[in-house]
Design a protein around this motif. Structure first.
Motif, PDB file in Angstrom:
ATOM      1  N   GLN A 272      66.874  57.180  41.637  1.00  0.00           N
ATOM      2  CA  GLN A 272      65.543  57.770  41.667  1.00  0.00           C
ATOM      3  C   GLN A 272      64.656  57.026  40.684  1.00  0.00           C
ATOM      4  OE1 GLN A 272      63.823  59.879  39.249  1.00  0.00           O
ATOM      5  NE2 GLN A 272      62.164  60.439  40.628  1.00  0.00           N
ATOM      6  N   SER A 273      63.497  56.534  41.159  1.00  0.00           N
ATOM      7  CA  SER A 273      62.552  55.780  40.339  1.00  0.00           C
ATOM      8  C   SER A 273      63.236  54.526  39.773  1.00  0.00           C
ATOM      9  CB  SER A 273      62.007  56.679  39.226  1.00  0.00           C
ATOM     10  OG  SER A 273      60.967  56.043  38.522  1.00  0.00           O
TER      11      SER A 273
ATOM     12  N   SER B  88      60.185  45.341  42.678  1.00  0.00           N
ATOM     13  CA  SER B  88      60.610  44.450  41.598  1.00  0.00           C
ATOM     14  C   SER B  88      59.768  44.771  40.382  1.00  0.00           C
ATOM     15  CB  SER B  88      60.423  42.982  41.988  1.00  0.00           C
ATOM     16  OG  SER B  88      60.560  42.144  40.852  1.00  0.00           O
ATOM     17  N   ILE B  89      60.391  44.717  39.213  1.00  0.00           N
ATOM     18  CA  ILE B  89      59.632  45.030  38.002  1.00  0.00           C
ATOM     19  C   ILE B  89      58.580  43.959  37.721  1.00  0.00           C
ATOM     20  CG2 ILE B  89      60.985  43.877  36.198  1.00  0.00           C
ATOM     21  CD1 ILE B  89      60.830  46.586  34.675  1.00  0.00           C
TER      22      ILE B  89
ATOM     23  N   ALA C  64      56.416  41.659  28.812  1.00  0.00           N
ATOM     24  CA  ALA C  64      57.268  42.004  27.687  1.00  0.00           C
ATOM     25  C   ALA C  64      58.742  41.999  28.065  1.00  0.00           C
ATOM     26  CB  ALA C  64      56.880  43.377  27.139  1.00  0.00           C
ATOM     27  N   MET C  65      59.033  42.180  29.357  1.00  0.00           N
ATOM     28  CA  MET C  65      60.427  42.203  29.803  1.00  0.00           C
ATOM     29  C   MET C  65      60.703  40.954  30.636  1.00  0.00           C
ATOM     30  SD  MET C  65      60.836  46.226  30.764  1.00  0.00           S
ATOM     31  CE  MET C  65      62.598  46.102  30.975  1.00  0.00           C
ATOM     32  N   ARG C  66      60.356  39.805  30.074  1.00  0.00           N
ATOM     33  CA  ARG C  66      60.427  38.566  30.851  1.00  0.00           C
ATOM     34  C   ARG C  66      61.859  38.183  31.218  1.00  0.00           C
ATOM     35  NH1 ARG C  66      58.548  37.224  25.739  1.00  0.00           N
ATOM     36  NH2 ARG C  66      56.436  37.125  26.605  1.00  0.00           N
ATOM     37  N   HIS C  67      62.848  38.755  30.524  1.00  0.00           N
ATOM     38  CA  HIS C  67      64.235  38.424  30.835  1.00  0.00           C
ATOM     39  C   HIS C  67      64.854  39.441  31.801  1.00  0.00           C
ATOM     40  CE1 HIS C  67      64.045  35.270  27.894  1.00  0.00           C
ATOM     41  NE2 HIS C  67      63.767  36.113  26.927  1.00  0.00           N
ATOM     42  N   ASP C  68      64.146  40.526  32.087  1.00  0.00           N
ATOM     43  CA  ASP C  68      64.634  41.553  32.995  1.00  0.00           C
ATOM     44  C   ASP C  68      63.734  41.584  34.223  1.00  0.00           C
ATOM     45  OD1 ASP C  68      66.578  42.205  31.173  1.00  0.00           O
ATOM     46  OD2 ASP C  68      65.482  43.894  30.307  1.00  0.00           O
ATOM     47  N   HIS C  69      64.339  41.500  35.396  1.00  0.00           N
ATOM     48  CA  HIS C  69      63.547  41.440  36.618  1.00  0.00           C
ATOM     49  C   HIS C  69      63.772  42.643  37.532  1.00  0.00           C
ATOM     50  CE1 HIS C  69      62.354  37.380  35.566  1.00  0.00           C
ATOM     51  NE2 HIS C  69      63.621  37.094  35.349  1.00  0.00           N
ATOM     52  N   PHE C  70      64.985  43.184  37.552  1.00  0.00           N
ATOM     53  CA  PHE C  70      65.283  44.348  38.386  1.00  0.00           C
ATOM     54  C   PHE C  70      64.689  44.167  39.782  1.00  0.00           C
ATOM     55  CE2 PHE C  70      65.417  46.109  34.023  1.00  0.00           C
ATOM     56  CZ  PHE C  70      66.676  46.690  34.040  1.00  0.00           C
ATOM     57  N   ASP C  71      65.098  43.107  40.435  1.00  0.00           N
ATOM     58  CA  ASP C  71      64.540  42.751  41.741  1.00  0.00           C
ATOM     59  C   ASP C  71      65.270  43.514  42.845  1.00  0.00           C
ATOM     60  OD1 ASP C  71      63.401  41.600  43.959  1.00  0.00           O
ATOM     61  OD2 ASP C  71      63.526  39.546  43.199  1.00  0.00           O
ATOM     62  N   SER C  72      64.850  44.743  43.073  1.00  0.00           N
ATOM     63  CA  SER C  72      65.500  45.598  44.064  1.00  0.00           C
ATOM     64  C   SER C  72      65.306  45.072  45.481  1.00  0.00           C
ATOM     65  CB  SER C  72      64.958  47.028  43.953  1.00  0.00           C
ATOM     66  OG  SER C  72      65.147  47.540  42.653  1.00  0.00           O
TER      67      SER C  72
ATOM     68  N   TRP D  93      53.485  54.054  47.137  1.00  0.00           N
ATOM     69  CA  TRP D  93      54.439  54.177  48.235  1.00  0.00           C
ATOM     70  C   TRP D  93      54.540  52.881  49.033  1.00  0.00           C
ATOM     71  CZ3 TRP D  93      52.792  53.417  53.235  1.00  0.00           C
ATOM     72  CH2 TRP D  93      51.444  53.568  53.519  1.00  0.00           C
ATOM     73  N   HIS D  94      53.571  52.002  48.876  1.00  0.00           N
ATOM     74  CA  HIS D  94      53.642  50.714  49.562  1.00  0.00           C
ATOM     75  C   HIS D  94      54.816  49.868  49.048  1.00  0.00           C
ATOM     76  CE1 HIS D  94      49.387  51.886  50.263  1.00  0.00           C
ATOM     77  NE2 HIS D  94      49.632  51.360  51.447  1.00  0.00           N
ATOM     78  N   GLN D  95      55.208  50.087  47.779  1.00  0.00           N
ATOM     79  CA  GLN D  95      56.381  49.381  47.272  1.00  0.00           C
ATOM     80  C   GLN D  95      57.651  49.882  47.957  1.00  0.00           C
ATOM     81  OE1 GLN D  95      57.051  47.911  43.437  1.00  0.00           O
ATOM     82  NE2 GLN D  95      54.999  48.361  42.689  1.00  0.00           N
ATOM     83  N   GLY D  96      57.722  51.184  48.198  1.00  0.00           N
ATOM     84  CA  GLY D  96      58.848  51.707  48.963  1.00  0.00           C
ATOM     85  C   GLY D  96      58.869  51.141  50.368  1.00  0.00           C
ATOM     86  N   GLN D  97      57.700  51.021  50.939  1.00  0.00           N
ATOM     87  CA  GLN D  97      57.593  50.449  52.276  1.00  0.00           C
ATOM     88  C   GLN D  97      58.053  48.989  52.273  1.00  0.00           C
ATOM     89  OE1 GLN D  97      53.563  49.955  53.962  1.00  0.00           O
ATOM     90  NE2 GLN D  97      54.257  51.166  55.717  1.00  0.00           N
TER      91      GLN D  97
END
Length: 282
Positions: free
Chosen positions: A162-163, A189-190, A199-207, A231-235
């Motif tokens: 979630q989130s 993606s973050i 600030a989180m240039r080393h973390d991408h969390f590319d879902s 919601w467009h990101q969910g899409q």
């Protein structure tokens, strides 16, 4: 000669002492530096640790790593049937704690699916510092621990995030076999969130990259009125996979209102189609 060498020796000893001091203080300094950003990026680290839960049917697991000890809570299925059961591995949003979800997922347990709530490093009663690498290692370790439990059917494990938790589950899906994914209110993606990416240039969390290569079914749920993650990101997430289903609910970001949105109806159908639970009666 001795007088000439003495200043040089003192300088060398001073440099050596400084190096030793930095080696020992470095981790503490980085921890303090990270915590200065924690309210923005991982606000759950600032919440006071609640007392350890002692509710019937909840089992505490401590995942010990090189730099942290992270808690997970196992909630076995409550449908009364015997044998190994499916399992949902759940990852919460970045301002929550696993304690916030102790009973929220009972609908899975009643349907014969166990639940594993995995905490993030540095959250609640867990030690460590949250990052893409540490969260990934934690969820991999929790998975490896729970699949050895005879009450769990390792071939029917679902990832549910979630989130921000959707990004954590996508990390797990890259490393361990998951039968299906449920992603609710999750960003693609973050890096798209420009206010944190610098600030989180080393973390991408590319879902989205994970979903594009994930071989199983994916259920993507988003709130039409989400003010934090459009919601467009969910899409976009759902569009990345031909095996994904997109559901748009009339809710905001948290979107956890099972009595007001058709989550359990949609989840039950989705899990049945994935071969995880029996189809609902006609």
């Amino acid at each position: 000669m001795v007088q000439t060498l003495r200043p040089k020796l003192m300088i060398l000893l001073g440099l050596l002492a400084m190096g030793i001091l930095l080696a020992f203080a470095g981790r503490h300094f980085l921890h303090r530096l990270f915590n200065a950003h924690a309210p923005t990026f991982f606000p759950g680290t600032r919440r006071a640790a609640p007392p350890e839960p002692h509710l019937p049917g909840i089992e505490l697991m401590k995942i010990k790593g090189a730099d942290a000890t992270v808690e997970s809570l196992f909630l076995p299925a409550t449908d009364g049937t015997a044998g190994p059961k499916p399992l949902v591995i759940f990852a919460h949003g970045n301002s929550a704690l696993i304690d916030d979800w102790l009973t929220a997922l009972d609908g899975f347990r009643q349907r014969g699916v166990g639940v594993l709530l995995v905490e993030y490093p540095g959250y609640g009663r867990s030690t460590g510092i949250p990052s893409e690498a540490s969260i990934r290692a934690t969820f991999d370790a929790a998975y490896d621990r729970i699949v050895s439990d005879p009450r769990v059917d390792a071939s029917r494990i679902i990832g549910f995030g979630q989130s921000f938790g959707g990004a954590a589950i996508c990390l797990l899906a890259q490393d361990r076999p998951l039968r299906a994914l449920i992603l609710m209110s999750t960003f693609a993606s973050i890096d798209i969130l420009s206010r944190v990416s610098a600030a989180m240039r080393h973390d991408h969390f590319d879902s989205m990259e994970t979903v594009a290569h994930y071989p199983g079914p994916v259920l993507v749920i988003h709130g039409r009125n989400d003010p934090r993650i459009s919601w467009h990101q969910g899409q976009q997430l759902a569009a990345a996979s031909p095996r994904a289903t997109f559901k748009l609910y009339d809710c905001a970001h948290d979107c956890w209102q099972p009595d007001h949105v058709p989550f359990w109806q949609d989840a039950t159908v989705f899990l049945a189609q994935a071969g995880i639970v029996l189809p609902p009666p006609p």
